[in-house]
Motif scaffolding. Structure first.
Motif: not given
Ligand code: DSN
Length: 415
Positions: A96-111, A138-143
């Motif tokens: 599941g972590s690798q799945a999240n990593m894949g999505v982040y890489l698909a749509i985000l730039e570092p930062g 990435y720049d993280i904020e939490q709810y």
């Protein structure tokens, strides 16, 4: 499955494998993320496909010899599409972590910015914890969850989203006992023009069976693991609309992974096939009914449940109100001695350390697989309470352990 061959070639490993088999057979697995897959899934995972390299996707591999790998991966994809109703599915993430990593890489730039639920409120490391790559890249904020109700604070999420202007909002959690309102979070994401990634790792089986609202067709991306409530081969998956298919596929391979674990993908295909049988819906319904029965009985004993109960497969107990001098780790360890395996967990508003937190997380997927119903889960809640109330009393541990032995004999695991 037997260990006949390995017993002959490597008796040391065989001994450990047999000990682990006995451990699972003789204890009650109540770690909310665990389950017992079928022997068919285990056979698939130990098949010759472990030898195969299949970089690429069905029909587009970088190696020869992928005829059957293609057939099996396509079957896993088609069955996943049928189970969850997704347009596009990638079944290659190793977890599941690798799945999240894949999505982040698909749509985000570092930062870029991710807004996700705080880990101590039920989130997950890969949603942006500083110790995880996501928190470092990435720049993280939490709810958070509402401190009074224990439910996701949707209004607070709206406000934080407006201020933070995230690129992605992550929903879906690993220690959250309530139904997630994915449509509500999608509205927040729409309002701030963010992507919505719904991580259903824990509830894949509940969503597939229709006993939890589905984020498929609501969120832009849905990620999950395949061995928890869905009870298939070990690993992860990503679901999305066709417009994101190419980006997701190239983010998984070659973006974050090399060769897919084809033996696990075979296990996913087998497990997804099992989950398409109507009996799986009954299993998922029973898993939730069992968690409710367990939670109800724990509350009757005076334990405090985060959010007051559960809508899904887990309950989260905050020990502080009823047992202020007892920690989650103490209870985890005493219960393990008694044959009940669960994990200490942080709770919202945690005042102790993550290594020795104030709560315990208790799940019913594995017990339900063994055939436990609400009555038996209520009795297990009684046993858990006895140990919570006296974690250092050896006589109590021995009594509970004896009853666990009877229960594991009655609800057998593998033949
Ligand atoms: N570590 C898993 C859990 O127990 O929730 C999730 O990855």
């Amino acid at each position: 499955m037997t260990y006949d061959t390995i017993r002959e070639t490597d008796s040391t490993v065989a001994e450990f494998l047999e000990a682990e088999r006995a451990r699972q057979d003789e204890t009650l697995a109540m770690i909310a993320s665990e389950n017992h897959v079928s022997e068919s899934v285990m056979e698939a995972q130990s098949s010759e496909l472990t030898n195969n390299y299949a970089e690429g996707y069905p029909g587009e591999r970088y190696y020869g010899g992928c005829e059957y790998a293609d057939a099996i991966e396509q079957l896993a994809i088609d069955r996943a599409k049928e189970l969850w109703g997704a347009d596009h599915v990638n079944v290659q993430p190793h977890s599941g972590s690798q799945a999240n990593m894949g999505v982040y890489l698909a749509i985000l730039e570092p930062g870029d910015k991710i807004l996700s639920l705080d880990l101590t409120h039920g989130g997950h490391l890969s949603h942006g914890h500083p110790a995880n790559f996501a928190g470092q890249v990435y720049d993280i904020e939490q709810y958070e969850v509402d401190s009074e109700t224990g439910y996701v604070d949707y209004e607070g999420l709206d406000e934080t989203a407006k201020k933070f202007e995230p690129d992605v909002i992550v929903s879906g959690y690993s220690a959250y006992p309530r139904e997630v309102n994915f449509e509500r979070i999608q509205a927040t994401a729409d309002a701030v023009d963010a992507y919505h990634v719904a991580d259903i790792a824990h509830i894949t089986g509940l969503v597939a069976a229709g006993v939890h609202e589905s984020p498929v067709g609501v969120a832009d991306f849905v990620t999950g693991s395949t061995h928890k409530t869905i009870r298939a081969g070990r690993g992860g998956l990503i679901m999305c609309g066709e417009e994101h298919a190419d980006d997701v596929d190239s983010a998984v391979f070659p973006g974050t992974q090399g060769g897919p674990a084809m033996h696990n993908i075979a296990g996913k295909a087998v497990g997804f096939g099992e989950a398409l049988d109507p009996s799986f819906d009954e299993y998922a319904e029973q898993t939730v009914a069992n968690a409710k029965a367990l939670g109800h009985r724990l509350r009757e004993h005076g334990l405090d449940l985060v959010s007051g109960g559960t809508d899904n497969h887990l309950v989260l107990v905050d020990l502080r109100p009823s047992h202020p001098n007892t920690t989650g780790k103490e209870v985890e360890s005493a219960l393990e001695d008694a044959g009940i395996v669960l994990n200490a967990n942080t709770v919202p508003g945690e005042t102790r350390s993550p290594f020795n937190p104030s709560g315990i997380r208790i799940g019913t997927p594995a017990l339900t697989t063994r055939g436990f119903g609400e009555g038996a889960c209520g009795e297990v809640a009684d046993l858990i309470y006895e140990v919570v109330d006296a974690p250092h009393d050896e006589a109590v541990i021995a009594d509970v352990s004896a009853r666990v032995d009877e229960l594991t004999d009655e609800y057998t695991l593998y033949d």
